[in-house]
Design an enzyme around this catalytic site. Structure first.
Site, short mmCIF file in Angstrom:
data_model
loop_
_atom_site.label_atom_id
_atom_site.label_comp_id
_atom_site.label_asym_id
_atom_site.label_seq_id
_atom_site.Cartn_x
_atom_site.Cartn_y
_atom_site.Cartn_z
CG HIS A 151 -2.04 -1.04 1.12
ND1 HIS A 151 -2.51 -1.53 -0.07
CD2 HIS A 151 -2.76 -1.67 2.09
CE1 HIS A 151 -3.48 -2.42 0.18
NE2 HIS A 151 -3.64 -2.53 1.47
CG HIS A 205 -7.75 -0.29 2.23
ND1 HIS A 205 -8.46 -1.02 3.16
CD2 HIS A 205 -6.70 -1.06 1.89
CE1 HIS A 205 -7.85 -2.17 3.37
NE2 HIS A 205 -6.79 -2.22 2.61
CD GLU A 241 -8.09 -3.45 -0.52
OE1 GLU A 241 -6.90 -3.12 -0.70
OE2 GLU A 241 -8.43 -4.37 0.23
C1 GLA Z 1 -5.12 -5.06 2.27
C2 GLA Z 1 -4.29 -6.27 2.32
C3 GLA Z 1 -4.51 -6.99 3.60
C4 GLA Z 1 -4.28 -6.07 4.76
C5 GLA Z 1 -5.15 -4.86 4.64
C6 GLA Z 1 -4.86 -3.85 5.71
O1 GLA Z 1 -6.39 -5.28 1.87
O2 GLA Z 1 -4.48 -7.13 1.23
O3 GLA Z 1 -3.67 -8.08 3.68
O4 GLA Z 1 -2.93 -5.66 4.77
O5 GLA Z 1 -4.98 -4.26 3.40
O6 GLA Z 1 -4.81 -4.41 6.97
#
Ligand code: GLA
Length: 375
Positions: free
Chosen positions: A131, A205, A340
């Site tokens: 991210h 997100h 997402e």
């Molecule tokens: C994303 C990732 C997850 C986790 C979340 C945040 O969706 O794929 O594995 O890291 O973000 O906690």
């Protein structure tokens, strides 16, 4: 469109405008939301429409802080996870409602090679990059501009990510625009341009809970995907596009999120539940329906449309009850889910995946629509 349908469209647009001003005129509001640790003031913008939708977004991380939609009886409820105060976001959280960049999801080993040059990124998820790194777009103060027009209410957010930030090449100019319209759609348009070849993969997100509380296992989900990208134990795609047929990843027909989540399946074990990228049927490029979620108790429905080729379905497996959010709610495991929209994880190291490379002179564009209703 022929002439007659153009005239009809114009008439419809005009009537839509009238009915809107005849009712209570929605008002965009802007109020102070606090200061970052560095003392930068940030605001909270509230966009609303005449049909009962109201969304509050801060220019800190572009975070959707609250989102009220009516249930089947018309009762409003807040259907996203988050906090009342900026302070709680500053303390750290798992990306609640935020804009994610430069690269949503994981890049294996925090490295990639582009045009023969190796770039090393921040490793903030074991040995991988997740991210956007240590201080991703979710923690930046964005330059806001808000306005209303015939289409609805808009909040534009701009951020310039300097060359080398978190290890990425190129000065990246990013614009993200949130639009709330009278069709009960929250649209997110992403744009970016660069002055050196780089990689980009932007998303939002938000954690949804269409009942507003409790776990999300009873929500009924359909995903327009015949394949998903299986992962290794570090949640990095193996490169395979695996058919969903006959697996707990088959959401081509509506099924409760919780129906198969505890099955003895290696992929579910790796993700501690669903935390996987689905290969959308539309293939990306033009706007296509990606998913529909129905919550039986409240009747709320969320439909997702996107121009992206993929979508990470994450069931909040890492929420552990240690965060207390709005209304004093404890965010226990699986009390929110994320959809997402994105390019596939680790694309910079997977030449067989759709490319995330952006070059000078090109414009990165991506659109996702969250559409709300009840039945
Ligand atoms: C994303 C990732 C997850 C986790 C979340 C945040 O969706 O794929 O594995 O890291 O973000 O906690």
């Amino acid at each position: 469109m022929n002439r007659a349908s153009l005239i009809i469209a114009a008439l419809l647009a005009a009537t839509a405008g009238c009915s809107r001003s005849a009712k209570e005129e929605p008002k965009m509001t802007r109020e102070p939301f606090g200061k970052t640790a560095e003392g930068a003031p940030v605001d909270l913008f509230t966009l609303s429409n005449s049909r009962g939708l109201r969304v509050a977004i801060t220019n800190y991380g572009g975070i959707i802080v609250s989102l009220f939609t009516p249930d089947r009886e018309g009762r409003p409820g807040d259907i996203v996870l988050g906090f009342d105060r900026l302070e709680d976001y500053l303390k750290g959280h798992p990306y609640f409602g935020a804009i994610i960049g430069r690269y949503g999801n994981r890049i294996a080993g925090g490295r990639f090679v582009l045009d023969g040059v190796e770039y090393k990124l921040a490793r903030n998820n074991g040995e991988n990059h997740l991210h956007g790194g240590l201080v991703g777009f979710d923690k930046k103060v964005w330059r806001p501009r808000d306005w209303s027009d015939a289409e609805g209410e808009h909040l534009e957010l701009r951020y310039t990510s300097p060359d080398g930030e978190e290890g990425y090449p190129g000065n990246l100019q990013v614009t993200v625009t949130y639009t709330l319209n009278e069709q009960n759609q929250l649209r997110i348009d992403y744009f970016a341009s660069t002055d050196k070849p780089t990689v980009v993969n932007l998303t939002n997100h938000s954690y949804f809970n269409l009942a507003g509380e409790g776990d999300i296992l009873g929500h009924v989900l359909r995903i327009n995907a015949d394949h998903f990208t299986p992962v290794d134990a570090g949640l990095i795609p193996t490169g395979e596009l695996r058919p969903v047929k006959g697996t707990p990843f088959d959401f081509t027909e509506p099924v409760a999120i919780g129906a198969r989540i505890e099955q003895d399946d290696e992929q579910l074990r790796f993700g501690r539940g669903y935390d996987h990228n689905f290969v959308l049927r539309g293939g990306g490029g033009s706007l296509a329906e990606a998913a529909e979620v129905y919550e039986p108790k409240t009747g709320r429905v969320l439909r997702v449309f996107t121009t992206e080729p993929g979508m990470q379905f994450y069931t909040g497996n890492f929420l552990d009850g240690s965060l207390k959010g709005k209304y004093g709610r404890i965010y226990a495991r699986r009390t929110g889910f994320c959809l997402e929209t994105q390019h596939f994880p680790d694309s910079p190291n997977k030449p067989q995946f759709p490319s995330t490379v952006l070059r000078p002179g090109q414009t990165y564009r991506s659109t996702t629509i969250f559409e709300f209703s009840a039945r």
